[in-house]
Design a protein around this motif. Sequence first.
Motif, PDB file in Angstrom:
ATOM      1  N   GLN A  84       0.840  -1.187   0.000  1.00 20.78           N
ATOM      2  CA  GLN A  84       0.000   0.000   0.000  1.00 20.78           C
ATOM      3  C   GLN A  84       0.885   1.251   0.000  1.00 20.78           C
ATOM      4  O   GLN A  84       1.883   1.319   0.717  1.00 20.78           O
ATOM      5  N   LEU A  85       0.501   2.232  -0.801  1.00 20.19           N
ATOM      6  CA  LEU A  85       1.260   3.480  -0.848  1.00 20.19           C
ATOM      7  C   LEU A  85       0.977   4.311   0.402  1.00 20.19           C
ATOM      8  O   LEU A  85      -0.140   4.283   0.934  1.00 20.19           O
ATOM      9  N   PRO A  86       1.970   5.022   0.916  1.00 17.15           N
ATOM     10  CA  PRO A  86       1.719   5.883   2.082  1.00 17.15           C
ATOM     11  C   PRO A  86       0.751   7.004   1.742  1.00 17.15           C
ATOM     12  O   PRO A  86       0.764   7.549   0.636  1.00 17.15           O
ATOM     13  N   PHE A  87      -0.105   7.341   2.700  1.00 13.44           N
ATOM     14  CA  PHE A  87      -1.120   8.366   2.437  1.00 13.44           C
ATOM     15  C   PHE A  87      -0.483   9.750   2.298  1.00 13.44           C
ATOM     16  O   PHE A  87      -0.857  10.520   1.399  1.00 13.44           O
ATOM     17  N   MET A  88       0.455  10.070   3.162  1.00 11.50           N
ATOM     18  CA  MET A  88       1.069  11.391   3.137  1.00 11.50           C
ATOM     19  C   MET A  88       2.582  11.234   3.274  1.00 11.50           C
ATOM     20  O   MET A  88       3.133  11.319   4.371  1.00 11.50           O
ATOM     21  N   PRO A  89       3.293  10.960   2.180  1.00  6.43           N
ATOM     22  CA  PRO A  89       4.748  10.798   2.275  1.00  6.43           C
ATOM     23  C   PRO A  89       5.440  12.122   2.588  1.00  6.43           C
ATOM     24  O   PRO A  89       5.107  13.167   2.021  1.00  6.43           O
ATOM     25  N   ARG A  90       6.396  12.072   3.517  1.00 14.59           N
ATOM     26  CA  ARG A  90       7.161  13.269   3.853  1.00 14.59           C
ATOM     27  C   ARG A  90       8.206  13.583   2.786  1.00 14.59           C
ATOM     28  O   ARG A  90       8.491  14.741   2.506  1.00 14.59           O
ATOM     29  N   THR A  91       8.819  12.516   2.234  1.00 18.59           N
ATOM     30  CA  THR A  91       9.855  12.683   1.210  1.00 18.59           C
ATOM     31  C   THR A  91       9.569  11.720   0.072  1.00 18.59           C
ATOM     32  O   THR A  91       9.237  10.549   0.303  1.00 18.59           O
ATOM     33  N   ILE A  92       9.714  12.198  -1.150  1.00 18.03           N
ATOM     34  CA  ILE A  92       9.485  11.380  -2.343  1.00 18.03           C
ATOM     35  C   ILE A  92      10.779  11.355  -3.145  1.00 18.03           C
ATOM     36  O   ILE A  92      11.374  12.402  -3.434  1.00 18.03           O
ATOM     37  N   GLY A  93      11.237  10.146  -3.490  1.00 22.42           N
ATOM     38  CA  GLY A  93      12.400   9.988  -4.347  1.00 22.42           C
ATOM     39  C   GLY A  93      11.976   9.773  -5.786  1.00 22.42           C
ATOM     40  O   GLY A  93      11.085   8.957  -6.066  1.00 22.42           O
ATOM     41  N   VAL A  94      12.606  10.475  -6.706  1.00 23.90           N
ATOM     42  CA  VAL A  94      12.256  10.383  -8.128  1.00 23.90           C
ATOM     43  C   VAL A  94      13.494   9.939  -8.891  1.00 23.90           C
ATOM     44  O   VAL A  94      14.573  10.548  -8.770  1.00 23.90           O
ATOM     45  N   VAL A  95      13.343   8.858  -9.678  1.00 23.72           N
ATOM     46  CA  VAL A  95      14.411   8.347 -10.526  1.00 23.72           C
ATOM     47  C   VAL A  95      14.052   8.697 -11.963  1.00 23.72           C
ATOM     48  O   VAL A  95      13.153   8.087 -12.558  1.00 23.72           O
ATOM     49  N   THR A  96      14.749   9.662 -12.529  1.00 24.64           N
ATOM     50  CA  THR A  96      14.450  10.097 -13.895  1.00 24.64           C
ATOM     51  C   THR A  96      15.593  10.972 -14.381  1.00 24.64           C
ATOM     52  O   THR A  96      16.565  11.231 -13.662  1.00 24.64           O
ATOM     53  N   SER A  97      15.447  11.447 -15.616  1.00 21.86           N
ATOM     54  CA  SER A  97      16.450  12.358 -16.179  1.00 21.86           C
ATOM     55  C   SER A  97      16.264  13.751 -15.588  1.00 21.86           C
ATOM     56  O   SER A  97      15.124  14.243 -15.498  1.00 21.86           O
ATOM     57  N   PRO A  98      17.349  14.390 -15.164  1.00 21.26           N
ATOM     58  CA  PRO A  98      17.191  15.726 -14.553  1.00 21.26           C
ATOM     59  C   PRO A  98      16.913  16.829 -15.569  1.00 21.26           C
ATOM     60  O   PRO A  98      16.555  17.945 -15.168  1.00 21.26           O
TER      61      PRO A  98
END
Length: 501
Positions: free
Chosen positions: A152-166
């Motif tokens: 289950q995904l967290p309802f209110m994430p404090r920090t989100i990590g994104v893996v993508t091209s900058p």
Amino acid sequence: MSPEFEAGIDASGRLLAEERAGDNAPPLSVSELSAILKRTVEDRFGHVRLRGEISGFKRAASGHIYLCLKDDNAVIDGVMWKGGAARLPFAPQDGVEVIATGKLTTYPGRSKYQIVIDRMELAGEGALMALLEKLKAKLSAEGLFDGSRKRQLPFMPRTIGVVTSPTGAVIRDILHRLEDRCPTHVLVWPVLVQGQGAAEQVARAVRGFSAMEPGGAVPRPDLVIVARGGGSIEDLWSFNEEIVVRAVAECSIPIISAVGHETDTTLCDHAADMRAPTPTAAAEMAVPVRADLMAMLKEQGLRMERAVRRCAGQARERLDMQIRLMPTLDTLLAPQRQRLDQLSDNLGNGLRHRLADARAALNQAGGALRPALLHQQLSRARERVDRLRLRPDYLTRIVHDQATAFDRLSRLFISVNPDLPLRRGFARVMAGGQLVKSVAGAQAAGTVTLHFSDGAIGAAIEGGPPSSPLEKPQPPAISPATRPSRKPREGEERRQQDLFS
């Protein structure tokens, strides 16, 4: 000389080879011929493109790749050196149709020709889809796509990590959408999203986020988004690589896969906990709308306030009803006040009676404590002590009585000893462990054992009963001279008599 040997001799009759006039073809060694063939093949086929199916694929420890390319009628060996193998955009497997670009050469050690591959590509979209389906079936069999593994995904994430091209538009869309919905701290791990080395970078980024420790200098993400814009299947192929799929499946942080447009599907989408049709949709899935949350909190606060007021009003009404039904304070305390007045009146009389009883008890006890009475009790106690004191004559009498009793028991024991009469000539008749007491018993036994003072002997009973009964033997008279004598002790003359008198 045999005809075969004669046939092997030339016209000149020589066995050794020698040059002849007009012969311009000198003999070549095997190595020279192999070198000539190698140069010829490499010059003639210095650049070729072959289409075939991979067979016998093997990656050596050195990093080189050895394989065969085949079709319906022929097969050719191929080799790809370590540098070219590292640049491959896909993982070769047996049964995949590819187009290999390189040059032909020979391998003199085995007199074989082979192709040295510089570049290898899948032979069309069909081959690419076949490779994709094969890898999908393999990973699915291992359980990497099972729904039970989804978290289950967290309802209110404090920090989100994104893996993508900058540098792409994807990260800007995600940040813009998060800012509109609910501002959140974002960590971007820059990677290549297509081309050589893209799969390794994406897998390394996912594992890097998963390995971060909570409470460190850099906050550990509560949610990871793997994102890329749309493109062809070749552009998205990095997210179908096995290394990326395994990294996503093994990540300890919930992951949203947002690769390509809504119609694009990669193996990374199957391994992730949630698939988003677009990167913007992934941002919408990641966080709720802050304005909606504020409105909901306000509404909940109003509902809570109304509920508290309603409960307080109902409680106030119930309290008023209870107050009206409860008796007054004077009514409740009237019996206790009357009881207090009664006890106050009885307290003085009770103390006076108690004091009088104590004085009477004291006078009675004082009379019993007179000196004359105490001396009298002391004298009686001394008399009892004197009577209980152990005197020597009393102990002597007790010892004497005990010795007399022991002597009497000793005489009684000697007198009842069954072996004592045997010393005087008597015999004890036994049959089968039983004492024979009559003639009939002896005749019935037939064989008896006679026990004397010095041993036992067997005897057989013969004949019938005697014509006249035997006279019972009379015990010998014991003369006074044979009687054991003992000097009587003092005071014993009348207490004990001789057992044989």
